[in-house]
Design an enzyme around this catalytic site. Structure first.
Site, PDB file in Angstrom:
ATOM      1  N   TYR A 149       0.834  -1.206   0.000  1.00  0.00           N
ATOM      2  CA  TYR A 149       0.000   0.000   0.000  1.00  0.00           C
ATOM      3  C   TYR A 149       0.863   1.248   0.000  1.00  0.00           C
ATOM      4  CZ  TYR A 149      -3.102   3.697   1.523  1.00  0.00           C
ATOM      5  OH  TYR A 149      -3.780   4.890   1.607  1.00  0.00           O
ATOM      6  N   LYS A 178       1.150   4.416  -2.833  1.00  0.00           N
ATOM      7  CA  LYS A 178       0.974   5.838  -2.550  1.00  0.00           C
ATOM      8  C   LYS A 178       2.262   6.627  -2.798  1.00  0.00           C
ATOM      9  CE  LYS A 178      -3.370   5.918  -1.747  1.00  0.00           C
ATOM     10  NZ  LYS A 178      -4.273   6.643  -2.666  1.00  0.00           N
TER      11      LYS A 178
END
Length: 283
Positions: free
Chosen positions: A183, A187
């Site tokens: 994750y 980002k």
């Protein structure tokens, strides 16, 4: 002693007058602008839709859930008489994105602001133990889908000589943490893609903004923890987290800045959050 004919205005009144003027200016700047928001059916995307609608903007709203989009459209039209077009499709599907966006009705083609909000986190497993399907879903949604929409929408902005891309990144893109490496990597990619796009467009009037929220109380954690609402709620215990409306305020502020002002990146944290992991909670 009173002074005849002299009106005394307090500093507080003057500040209020300035704020009112500023809000009126922002409303005027944004009125009738066309805003496209992905992942608009809940959380930050829904909050952004409401904020832009409240300021007289026209909307193109995307999400996979048609029912939620229809309910949001009805609410926005009832409260703000907003012009709303729904575009329900999976942003991970590039062919479908091109078909639908290139086939928009004439009055919805000149998109002024694109809010790339669609994204998610799945699981908290270690990188060497995690579910590969979940890893690929995060990569496809947070990175590839953002590229799908950007690649489809931005050429039109360039040809018209106006536009603004606002990507919703995360504090997680600044530093990895245990159980979140994939994750965090997605980002970090949003940050790099935002910076690179800004460089690619520097000789145009197109602006690029990366908004990086910290701890925001939405359905994000519930999704990440596979529907475990008790565990998700614990993440917000002992701290006043951010809310979708807080991020929507930042997004709108960036979009409504004067044309010569480009707010490149904003990190938004709750008051007692110092980094992705460093959070002080009341005992």
């Amino acid at each position: 002693m009173a002074l005849s004919g002299v009106q005394i205005v307090s500093a507080k009144q003057n500040d209020h007058s300035k704020e009112t003027h500023k809000n009126a200016r922002n409303h005027t700047l944004m009125k009738e602008k066309l805003i496209m928001i992905t992942g608009a059916s809940s959380g930050i995307g829904e909050a952004c839709a409401k904020k832009f609608a409240a300021n007289g903007c026209r909307l193109i709203l995307n999400a996979r859930s048609t029912d939620k989009l229809e309910a949001l459209k009805a609410e926005l039209q009832e409260q703000y008489a907003t012009d709303v077009l729904l575009l329900p499709f999976d942003v991970r599907d590039y062919a479908e994105a091109r078909r639908l966006i290139e086939g928009l009705p004439e009055e919805y083609r000149d998109i002024d602001v694109l809010v790339n909000n669609a994204g998610l986190a799945l699981g908290t497993d270690k990188e060497h133990e995690g579910d590969m399907d979940e890893f690929f879903t995060m990569i496809d949604t947070n990175v590839k889908a953002l590229l799908n929409i950007t690649r489809t929408v931005v050429p039109g902005m360039v040809s018209r000589g106006r536009g603004h891309i606002i990507n919703i990144g995360s504090v997680a893109g600044d530093m990895a943490y245990p159980g979140g490496s994939v994750y965090c990597a997605t980002k970090a990619a949003v940050k790099t893609l935002s910076d690179g796009l800004r460089m690619d467009l520097y000789d145009t009037p197109i602006r690029v903004t990366n908004v990086k929220p910290g701890l925001v109380e939405t359905n994000f954690s519930n999704t990440r923890l596979h529907g475990d609402t008790v565990a998700a709620k614990k993440l917000y215990t002992g701290i006043e987290p951010l809310h979708g409306d807080d991020i929507a305020e930042v997004v709108f502020f960036a979009a409504s800045a004067p044309a010569h002002v480009q707010i490149a990146e904003v990190l938004v944290l709750a008051t007692h959050q110092a980094s992705a992991q460093r959070v002080w909670r009341e005992p």
